[in-house]
Design an enzyme around this catalytic site. Structure first.
Site, PDB file in Angstrom:
ATOM      1  CD  GLU A 106       0.685   3.958   0.713  1.00  0.00           C
ATOM      2  OE1 GLU A 106       0.934   5.299   0.431  1.00  0.00           O
ATOM      3  OE2 GLU A 106      -0.382   3.382   0.368  1.00  0.00           O
ATOM      4  CD  GLU A 131       3.343   0.715  -7.940  1.00  0.00           C
ATOM      5  OE1 GLU A 131       2.191  -0.003  -8.499  1.00  0.00           O
ATOM      6  OE2 GLU A 131       3.494   1.099  -6.936  1.00  0.00           O
ATOM      7  CE  LYS A 136       0.750   4.854  -7.584  1.00  0.00           C
ATOM      8  NZ  LYS A 136       1.236   4.799  -6.249  1.00  0.00           N
ATOM      9  CD  GLU A 165       1.783   9.426  -6.983  1.00  0.00           C
ATOM     10  OE1 GLU A 165       1.696   8.334  -6.569  1.00  0.00           O
ATOM     11  OE2 GLU A 165       1.649  10.537  -5.867  1.00  0.00           O
TER      12      GLU A 165
END
Length: 391
Positions: free
Chosen positions: A276, A330, A333, A339
Site C-alpha cells: 500500500e 471509499e 471508511k 481515509e
C-alpha cells in the site's frame, strides 16, 4: 486443384493464428504473484462504487494487471474470471484465530475461496491478515503465523503452493526507528512474533510486504520533513552517514529502512514489496497536505518511479514493485476524511486527478474491446488468405 494436405495445412494455420491472436490479451507468464511493477488495491468499503464487472473494464482500460483485494468476495472473483488479471485475495484479520487453531477450517476456506475459482480467476496470492503486528493485540499477533502455516499447508495439499503465494502486509508500526534508514530495527515487542514469521516466509520464498505512506509521515511531522522529499519532487534529500547513501525521496528511504531491519533480524536477502502507498486528495483541517494537487503529484511521480524498474539506493538490483492505494474513494471508511479520499478514481468511475488514466466509459470500453477483437480476426483472416494463396 489443391491437395487435401494443402487444405488441411491452410486450415491449421488459420485456426492457429486466429486462436493466438484472439487469446493474446489473456496470455500470461507464470512468474509469482506480481507481474511488472505497478498494481492497485481494490477496496470496497463504499456504497456507491461501480460493479465488479465495470471495475474489470476500468482496470483493463488503465492496463493495470495486478490487483489486491481485502477479502475473497465471490461476486468479485467471478467478475475477474477469464480476464487475465492477477489477484491477491485477503484473509481478513477476523479469521486469523480460527484459521490458526483449526487446520480443517483453513483447508475449507482455501478450497471454497481459492481452489474453486482456479484457473479461470487468476488468484496468485493470499494476504494473511493486514497490519497485524505492532497493533497491540498480542492474541491476534500470536495467531498470524499459525494461520499462515495452515493456509499454506492447505495449498500444499491441493498442489497449489507453487501457484498461490502467501504474504502478510505490515505497517511501519513494527519498527522502533526508521531515520536514518540504517538505524531501523524491529520493535522489541514485535520481534518475538516477527522472527518466526520471517523464518517461515524465508522458507517458502515470500517477500516482506510493507504499507508505506510518506503522506502520513509528512502529516505527523510537517516541520521536520520537506514536502518535496515526500512527493518525489526536486529536493536536497537526506544523507545516511552509516551507509554513505543519499535519498532524494522518502519512499526509497522507508523501503531501505525496512531492508536494514530485515538485515538486523538475519534476513538480508528477503525482498521488500510495497502493498500500500498513496496520497489523500482531501482531509480534515489538520491534514492540509491532503489536496488534489499533492495527490496527483505523488501518484504521477510514483508511477514514473515504478516504470523505471529500478531498485533503491541500498538494493539497486531489487526492482521495486508496489500496489497503489487505492482504486476508488471509499465513502464508508471510518476515521479522518483523508481515509475516504485515497482513490485514483471517484465512485462514478471518473478520475480524481490526471496521472495518465482515463475515466470509466463502459460503452466506449466495450466498443474498444470489440474493435480489438475484430482487428485480430481481420489480421488472422489476411494471414490465412496469404498462406492459402502461397500453397
Amino acid at each position: 486443384m489443391r491437395s487435401s494436405k494443402s487444405l488441411l495445412l491452410y486450415f491449421f494455420f488459420f485456426f492457429f493464428f486466429s486462436f493466438n491472436l484472439i487469446s493474446i490479451e489473456f496470455q500470461v507468464v507464470e512468474a509469482g504473484a506480481f507481474v511488472g511493477t505497478y498494481g492497485i488495491n481494490y477496496g470496497r468499503i463504499a456504497d456507491n462504487i461501480p460493479s465488479p464487472d465495470k471495475v474489470v473494464l476500468l482496470l483493463k482500460q488503465a492496463k493495470i494487471r495486478n490487483v489486491r483485494l481485502y477479502d475473497a468476495d465471490h461476486t468479485v472473483l467471478e467478475a475477474f474470471s477469464g480476464t487475465g488479471l492477477d489477484l491477491v485475495v485477503g484473509l481478513p484479520n477476523g479469521f486469523l484465530k480460527e484459521m490458526s487453531s483449526n487446520s480443517d477450517h483453513a483447508f475449507t476456506w482455501v478450497k471454497d475461496n481459492v481452489h474453486s475459482f482456479l484457473p479461470k480467476t487468476r488468484i496468485r496470492g493470499i494476504a494473511i491478515g493486514n497490519e497485524v503486528l505492532g497493533g497491540g493485540d498480542s492474541e491476534l499477533s500470536g495467531a498470524l503465523l499459525g494461520a499462515a502455516k495452515n493456509v499454506y499447508n492447505a495449498l500444499k495439499k491441493m498442489n497449489l503452493e507453487e501457484t498461490v503465494q502467501i504474504t502478510t502486509a505490515h505497517s511501519q508500526a513494527v519498527f522502533a526507528d526508521s531515520y536514518p534508514p540504517s538505524s531501523c530495527v524491529f520493535k522489541e515487542n514485535v520481534v518475538q512474533f516477527m522472527k518466526p514469521l520471517l523464518d517461515f516466509f524465508h522458507q517458502i520464498g515470500s517477500p516482506f510486504c510493507l504499507n508505506a505512506y510518506p503522506f502520513l509521515a509528512y502529516t505527523y511531522n510537517p516541520k521536520e520533513i520537506d514536502i518535496n522529499y515526500a512527493l518525489f519532487k526536486p529536493t536536497e534529500g537526506i544523507y545516511d552517514p552509516k551507509t554513505n547513501l543519499h535519498y532524494d525521496n522518502m519512499l526509497d528511504a522507508q523501503i531501505d529502512a525496512t531492508y536494514m531491519a530485515l538485515q538486523d533480524a538475519g534476513f538480508n536477502k528477503m525482498e521488500v514489496m510495497i502493498t500500500e502507498t498513496g496520497w489523500a486528495s482531501k482531509g480534515d483541517s489538520d491534514e492540509p497536505a491532503a489536496t488534489p494537487d499533492n495527490a496527483r503529484t505523488y501518484n504521477y511521480n510514483l508511477r514514473k518511479r515504478l516504470a523505471k524498474k529500478k531498485g533503491t539506493p541500498l538494493r539497486p538490483k531489487m526492482v521495486l514493485k508496489a500496489y497503489i492505494f487505492a482504486l476508488f474513494n471509499e465513502n464508508s471508511k471510518p476515521g479522518k476524511s483523508s481515509e475516504t479520499h485515497f482513490g485514483l478514481f471517484k465512485p462514478d468511475g471518473t478520475i480524481s486527478y490526471d496521472i495518465g488514466f482515463n475515466s470509466l466509459k463502459s460503452d466506449a470500453t466495450k466498443s474498444l474491446i470489440s474493435s480489438s477483437k475484430a482487428a485480430r480476426y481481420y489480421v488472422a483472416l489476411v494471414i490465412s488468405v496469404w498462406i492459402f494463396l502461397m500453397i
